[in-house]
Write a protein that holds these residues in place. Structure first.
Motif, PDB file in Angstrom:
ATOM      1  N   GLN A 105       0.828  -1.202   0.000  1.00 31.84           N
ATOM      2  CA  GLN A 105       0.000   0.000   0.000  1.00 31.84           C
ATOM      3  C   GLN A 105       0.867   1.259   0.000  1.00 31.84           C
ATOM      4  OE1 GLN A 105      -2.386  -0.769   3.493  1.00 31.84           O
ATOM      5  NE2 GLN A 105      -4.156  -1.391   2.273  1.00 31.84           N
ATOM      6  N   VAL A 106       1.942   1.252   0.776  1.00 34.76           N
ATOM      7  CA  VAL A 106       2.846   2.403   0.809  1.00 34.76           C
ATOM      8  C   VAL A 106       3.493   2.613  -0.553  1.00 34.76           C
ATOM      9  CG1 VAL A 106       4.980   3.309   1.804  1.00 34.76           C
ATOM     10  CG2 VAL A 106       3.285   2.220   3.282  1.00 34.76           C
ATOM     11  N   LEU A 107       3.934   1.524  -1.186  1.00 34.43           N
ATOM     12  CA  LEU A 107       4.531   1.633  -2.519  1.00 34.43           C
ATOM     13  C   LEU A 107       3.511   2.153  -3.520  1.00 34.43           C
ATOM     14  CD1 LEU A 107       6.823   1.133  -4.542  1.00 34.43           C
ATOM     15  CD2 LEU A 107       6.029  -1.239  -4.734  1.00 34.43           C
ATOM     16  N   ALA A 108       2.286   1.640  -3.447  1.00 35.61           N
ATOM     17  CA  ALA A 108       1.242   2.089  -4.372  1.00 35.61           C
ATOM     18  C   ALA A 108       0.950   3.575  -4.184  1.00 35.61           C
ATOM     19  CB  ALA A 108      -0.027   1.269  -4.168  1.00 35.61           C
ATOM     20  N   PHE A 165       8.042   4.747 -12.582  1.00 34.43           N
ATOM     21  CA  PHE A 165       9.262   3.971 -12.791  1.00 34.43           C
ATOM     22  C   PHE A 165      10.344   4.411 -11.804  1.00 34.43           C
ATOM     23  CE2 PHE A 165      13.095   2.421 -14.718  1.00 34.43           C
ATOM     24  CZ  PHE A 165      12.721   1.314 -15.462  1.00 34.43           C
ATOM     25  N   GLY A 166      10.441   5.724 -11.586  1.00 40.01           N
ATOM     26  CA  GLY A 166      11.426   6.233 -10.641  1.00 40.01           C
ATOM     27  C   GLY A 166      11.170   5.757  -9.229  1.00 40.01           C
ATOM     28  N   VAL A 167       9.900   5.664  -8.840  1.00 39.40           N
ATOM     29  CA  VAL A 167       9.553   5.132  -7.519  1.00 39.40           C
ATOM     30  C   VAL A 167      10.039   3.692  -7.391  1.00 39.40           C
ATOM     31  CG1 VAL A 167       7.636   4.435  -6.022  1.00 39.40           C
ATOM     32  CG2 VAL A 167       7.599   6.672  -7.150  1.00 39.40           C
ATOM     33  N   ALA A 168       9.875   2.912  -8.445  1.00 40.76           N
ATOM     34  CA  ALA A 168      10.336   1.519  -8.425  1.00 40.76           C
ATOM     35  C   ALA A 168      11.851   1.460  -8.239  1.00 40.76           C
ATOM     36  CB  ALA A 168       9.932   0.812  -9.713  1.00 40.76           C
ATOM     37  N   VAL A 169      12.577   2.312  -8.955  1.00 38.69           N
ATOM     38  CA  VAL A 169      14.042   2.333  -8.828  1.00 38.69           C
ATOM     39  C   VAL A 169      14.444   2.757  -7.424  1.00 38.69           C
ATOM     40  CG1 VAL A 169      16.184   3.376  -9.662  1.00 38.69           C
ATOM     41  CG2 VAL A 169      14.387   2.753 -11.283  1.00 38.69           C
ATOM     42  N   GLY A 170      13.772   3.769  -6.876  1.00 41.23           N
ATOM     43  CA  GLY A 170      14.082   4.230  -5.534  1.00 41.23           C
ATOM     44  C   GLY A 170      13.791   3.189  -4.470  1.00 41.23           C
ATOM     45  N   THR A 171      12.848   2.301  -4.738  1.00 39.82           N
ATOM     46  CA  THR A 171      12.554   1.211  -3.808  1.00 39.82           C
ATOM     47  C   THR A 171      13.587   0.100  -3.929  1.00 39.82           C
ATOM     48  OG1 THR A 171      10.172   1.703  -3.982  1.00 39.82           O
ATOM     49  CG2 THR A 171      10.793  -0.450  -3.084  1.00 39.82           C
ATOM     50  N   LEU A 172      14.013  -0.169  -5.141  1.00 42.76           N
ATOM     51  CA  LEU A 172      15.017  -1.213  -5.367  1.00 42.76           C
ATOM     52  C   LEU A 172      16.399  -0.781  -4.913  1.00 42.76           C
ATOM     53  CD1 LEU A 172      13.862  -2.309  -8.945  1.00 42.76           C
ATOM     54  CD2 LEU A 172      13.649  -3.657  -6.854  1.00 42.76           C
ATOM     55  N   ALA A 269       5.438  -1.399 -15.248  1.00 46.60           N
ATOM     56  CA  ALA A 269       4.761  -2.442 -14.477  1.00 46.60           C
ATOM     57  C   ALA A 269       5.749  -3.507 -14.015  1.00 46.60           C
ATOM     58  CB  ALA A 269       3.651  -3.071 -15.315  1.00 46.60           C
ATOM     59  N   ALA A 270       6.690  -3.883 -14.881  1.00 49.70           N
ATOM     60  CA  ALA A 270       7.690  -4.891 -14.514  1.00 49.70           C
ATOM     61  C   ALA A 270       8.593  -4.381 -13.403  1.00 49.70           C
ATOM     62  CB  ALA A 270       8.513  -5.271 -15.735  1.00 49.70           C
ATOM     63  N   ALA A 271       9.017  -3.115 -13.498  1.00 49.76           N
ATOM     64  CA  ALA A 271       9.872  -2.531 -12.461  1.00 49.76           C
ATOM     65  C   ALA A 271       9.144  -2.468 -11.125  1.00 49.76           C
ATOM     66  CB  ALA A 271      10.329  -1.133 -12.884  1.00 49.76           C
ATOM     67  N   LEU A 272       7.853  -2.123 -11.152  1.00 42.19           N
ATOM     68  CA  LEU A 272       7.081  -2.043  -9.918  1.00 42.19           C
ATOM     69  C   LEU A 272       6.837  -3.425  -9.324  1.00 42.19           C
ATOM     70  CD1 LEU A 272       4.509   0.742 -10.875  1.00 42.19           C
ATOM     71  CD2 LEU A 272       6.357   0.899  -9.210  1.00 42.19           C
ATOM     72  N   ALA A 273       6.616  -4.404 -10.169  1.00 36.70           N
ATOM     73  CA  ALA A 273       6.440  -5.775  -9.677  1.00 36.70           C
ATOM     74  C   ALA A 273       7.703  -6.251  -8.964  1.00 36.70           C
ATOM     75  CB  ALA A 273       6.089  -6.708 -10.830  1.00 36.70           C
ATOM     76  N   LEU A 274       8.856  -5.942  -9.544  1.00 30.76           N
ATOM     77  CA  LEU A 274      10.117  -6.301  -8.901  1.00 30.76           C
ATOM     78  C   LEU A 274      10.300  -5.538  -7.591  1.00 30.76           C
ATOM     79  CD1 LEU A 274      12.756  -7.901  -9.142  1.00 30.76           C
ATOM     80  CD2 LEU A 274      13.717  -5.981 -10.430  1.00 30.76           C
ATOM     81  N   ALA A 275       9.868  -4.264  -7.574  1.00 27.65           N
ATOM     82  CA  ALA A 275       9.965  -3.474  -6.350  1.00 27.65           C
ATOM     83  C   ALA A 275       9.078  -4.037  -5.248  1.00 27.65           C
ATOM     84  CB  ALA A 275       9.585  -2.026  -6.640  1.00 27.65           C
ATOM     85  N   VAL A 276       7.926  -4.566  -5.603  1.00 28.93           N
ATOM     86  CA  VAL A 276       7.025  -5.178  -4.618  1.00 28.93           C
ATOM     87  C   VAL A 276       7.698  -6.373  -3.971  1.00 28.93           C
ATOM     88  CG1 VAL A 276       4.875  -6.481  -4.314  1.00 28.93           C
ATOM     89  CG2 VAL A 276       4.888  -4.371  -5.663  1.00 28.93           C
ATOM     90  N   VAL A 277       8.352  -7.200  -4.780  1.00 28.16           N
ATOM     91  CA  VAL A 277       9.017  -8.403  -4.269  1.00 28.16           C
ATOM     92  C   VAL A 277      10.216  -8.034  -3.406  1.00 28.16           C
ATOM     93  CG1 VAL A 277      10.247 -10.501  -4.906  1.00 28.16           C
ATOM     94  CG2 VAL A 277       8.232  -9.798  -6.208  1.00 28.16           C
TER      95      VAL A 277
END
Length: 285
Positions: A105-108, A165-172, A269-277
């Protein structure tokens, strides 16, 4: 889903919005966006003054300049998204953020906020660019409102996707400087080098190689294809339209703009899926 789940999600989103608005980051990054729009107007005015014949194609130049500015604005949006996510780890506030909801939820919530802010940057360019261009050109030879609105809508969507996409990178990559360097460095340098390597074996005659065709499906190139399609269509290049689009976007055999948008969406979507994991398994203690 429990009854309280929507209310919890609303609380997480509200908390994320308050955190974002409580710092100067979101409006400080407006500065390069405005400067980009001003640079686009200045370029158009210089071309018009130095090359009088260019006034006949000023509308096309304005569209091309607007597409180029939106492409750079997308980089700013991606950097904002990376800072938004990685900053939580730098300032040790990620634990507090996770207390308001689940990690997903926080990532979303960050994706929504990052996408909206980055999209707003694109909207500002879409509005400010033609306004400044109209002042320079005195309202003459401006593109049609349909062309401007179409390119603006694509630009807002592209910027919003890059914000996510940037959010996903910042999470990874929880290191703030590393996340921004990776995102911006890839878009400005890394992808150009990769595309050049893929096109290195391309022949000057005949169809492009399989590897050269892959350049259109890299995330940065895909967004450029979607953005530059409007000025290329306005130019009415006919059979040479594909060659012009290939030159502007730096790709081979570009797909239609809507396909390029789907490619960018798939990458996000792929970057965010990886960030979720990865984000769901990271130890934050």
């Amino acid at each position: 889903m429990t009854v309280g789940a929507p209310h919890r999600w609303a609380a997480v989103l509200h908390a994320e919005i308050r955190r974002t608005l409580s710092v100067k980051l979101w409006w400080l990054m407006l500065v390069p966006v405005v400067l980009l729009a001003l640079a686009m107007s200045l370029f158009g005015s210089l071309i018009t003054l130095l090359v009088p014949a260019a006034t006949e194609t000023s509308s096309i130049l304005l569209l091309a300049g607007m597409a180029s500015t939106l492409s750079m604005t997308a980089v700013v949006g991606a950097a904002f998204g990376a800072l938004l996510a990685a900053g939580e780890f730098r300032h040790r506030t990620i634990t507090l953020a996770y207390l308001t909801g689940t990690r997903t939820q926080v990532l979303a919530a960050k994706v929504v906020v990052g996408g909206v802010v980055a999209g707003a940057y694109g909207l500002l360019v879409a509005l400010l660019g033609p306004l400044l261009g109209g002042m320079v050109l005195g309202g003459q030879q401006l593109p049609g409102w349909g062309q401007l609105a179409g390119l603006g809508a694509v630009g807002v969507l592209v910027c919003a996707l890059w914000g996510g996409f940037g959010v996903a990178v910042g999470t990874l990559v929880p290191n703030q400087a590393g996340a921004v360097a990776l995102t911006v460095g890839y878009l400005l340098i890394g992808e150009n080098l990769l595309a050049g390597a893929l096109r290195s074996g391309e022949s000057s005659f005949g169809d492009p190689s399989v590897f050269a065709r892959l350049t259109s499906f890299l995330p940065g190139n895909a967004s450029d294809v979607a953005l530059y399609e409007a000025p290329v269509r306005a130019a009415g290049a006919g059979a040479d339209a594909r060659l012009v689009l290939e030159f502007l976007a730096g790709v081979s055999a570009p797909p239609p703009g809507w396909v390029a948008l789907l490619v960018l969406f798939a990458w996000t979507a792929a970057a965010l899926a990886l960030a979720v994991v990865v984000g769901g398994r990271r130890d934050i203690t």
